[in-house]
Scaffold this active site. Sequence first.
Site, PDB file in Angstrom:
ATOM      1  N   LYS A 128       0.850  -1.212   0.018  1.00 43.63           N
ATOM      2  CA  LYS A 128       0.086   0.122  -0.186  1.00 43.63           C
ATOM      3  C   LYS A 128       0.901   1.213  -0.008  1.00 43.63           C
ATOM      4  O   LYS A 128       2.012   1.107   0.528  1.00 43.63           O
ATOM      5  CB  LYS A 128      -0.753   0.209   1.447  1.00 43.63           C
ATOM      6  CG  LYS A 128      -2.175   0.858   1.113  1.00 43.63           C
ATOM      7  CD  LYS A 128      -3.183   0.196   0.363  1.00 43.63           C
ATOM      8  CE  LYS A 128      -4.329   1.123   0.216  1.00 43.63           C
ATOM      9  NZ  LYS A 128      -5.613   0.595  -0.221  1.00 43.63           N
ATOM     10  N   ASP A 168      -6.952   4.351  -4.531  1.00 44.58           N
ATOM     11  CA  ASP A 168      -7.482   4.525  -3.299  1.00 44.58           C
ATOM     12  C   ASP A 168      -8.203   5.682  -3.114  1.00 44.58           C
ATOM     13  O   ASP A 168      -8.480   6.419  -4.137  1.00 44.58           O
ATOM     14  CB  ASP A 168      -6.498   3.992  -2.157  1.00 44.58           C
ATOM     15  CG  ASP A 168      -7.418   3.893  -0.825  1.00 44.58           C
ATOM     16  OD1 ASP A 168      -7.827   2.419  -0.668  1.00 44.58           O
ATOM     17  OD2 ASP A 168      -7.339   4.500   0.052  1.00 44.58           O
TER      18      ASP A 168
END
Length: 448
Positions: A128, A168
């Site tokens: 991430k 995201d």
Amino acid sequence: MLTNEYVKRVYDQVQKRDGDQPEFLQAVYEVLDTLQPVIAKHPEYEANGVLERLVEPERVVKFRVAWVDDAGKVQVNRGYRVQFNSAIGPYKGGLRFHPTVNEGVIKFLGFEQILKNSLTTLPMGGGKGGSDFDPKGKSDAEVMRFCQAFMTELSRHIGQFTDVPAGDINVGAREIGYLFGQYKRIRDEYSGVLTGKGLEFGGSLARTEATGYGLCYYTAEALRVLKNDSFEGKTVVISGSGNVAIFATEKAQELGAKVVTASDSNGYVYDPDGIKLDIVKDIKLGHRGRIKEYAERVPGAEYHEGCAGVWTVPCDIALPCATQNEIDEASAEALVKNGCKVVCEGANMPSTPEAIAVYQKNGLLYGPAKAANAGGVAVSGLEMSQNSYRLSWTFEETDAKLKSIMESIVAESLAAAKEYGEEGDLMAGANIAGFVKVANAMVAQGIL
Ligand code: NDP
């Protein structure tokens, strides 16, 4: 509660090392708690130090992102990429641009991503990244310059076989386009290094819709299997009005539900007649406006300041699709009091541990994020496959694959839960099913 000695030791170590990262501690605790029966049954995991290694990222990259705003002023943000675990494939996970981004937030998201990616059955490790950059109020040119500066550093660490980021919060088609362009320019290479790309340059049909649609496929399947029920005729409360919320609303409506809310970080709208999604899309996708505008345009709809109030709206099903810890104990109690029977998570870790305890105490059907929102990364995995094959599947083909993956996640989770004596527990099942595959791969590959 942690009772297993090995699990307790590992968690204590995480607390000692990362005590200043509350979201990461929260994510680790929840997973370790539900893995205790697996650890007890498989001494080889302790012998191979699997948990100690699972909670420690393989690599954390933190970097300066300097760029120039429209006024000619130099701005400096922080960039992150956490390459958490590559046991079952290249690191894979989105990039988040939001002022609340810090190392702990990216680590919690990366940690969750390991098990989520494993659940999809596709070969993807966990990672991430992101930045504390806030795109709100920035011009397109500023966003482009920021993305170029961010990718100039990130490009050293990623690659189609190494680490494949995606979107995201606040990283959508526009940002992915700028990031991809800069990677191509720097590396002189046209490869599937990012997913969520535009359809003209290697993107997959149904990627935009995937997380929201996948959430509804998952919820529908869990309802069918566990309650012999469906979305038909249900009242649904959805938070957020971004990518996940919009397409969750679209699919829930298609499946016969009435979605009555939408929100952003300022407040929420309640439309007793059902949300008109074309208006939300026009506000959010058309001109990046605020959700308040909905109530100004739709007679009968109400706007309320403060996003947490959305959980006081009576519903049968709640689908949190905004951000972490958006449902606390009081909000969970309000949901239950008003008749909510199902909570399935589109956002990552939207429920606090106290909220989850309320769901469990009251027998709600609870679909945890790492299973329920895995549709986005699943179609990202399918985008990687299409890029490798150098072909594109139709929307229907990709959507059918997505639906089948989400249904198999429900089955996989229930089977794992049953095997370890937690029958019907979708949270324990998701953690266990996701973990076992990664753990076995880690053992097989030796101590790394
Ligand atoms: P978007 O940026 O498209 O939308 C985010 C939405 O959530 C906006 O409405 C935003 O409001 C709201 N929001 C963001 N932060 C807060 C906050 N602190 N408090 C209240 N509301 C907030 O993001 P996505 O829809 O892509 O992501 C939403 C969630 O889904 C995140 O948790 C993300 O990690 C998760 N997710 C996303 C996937 C994807 O494919 N995009 C895949 C899997 C999970 P505002 O405009 O006011 O900021």
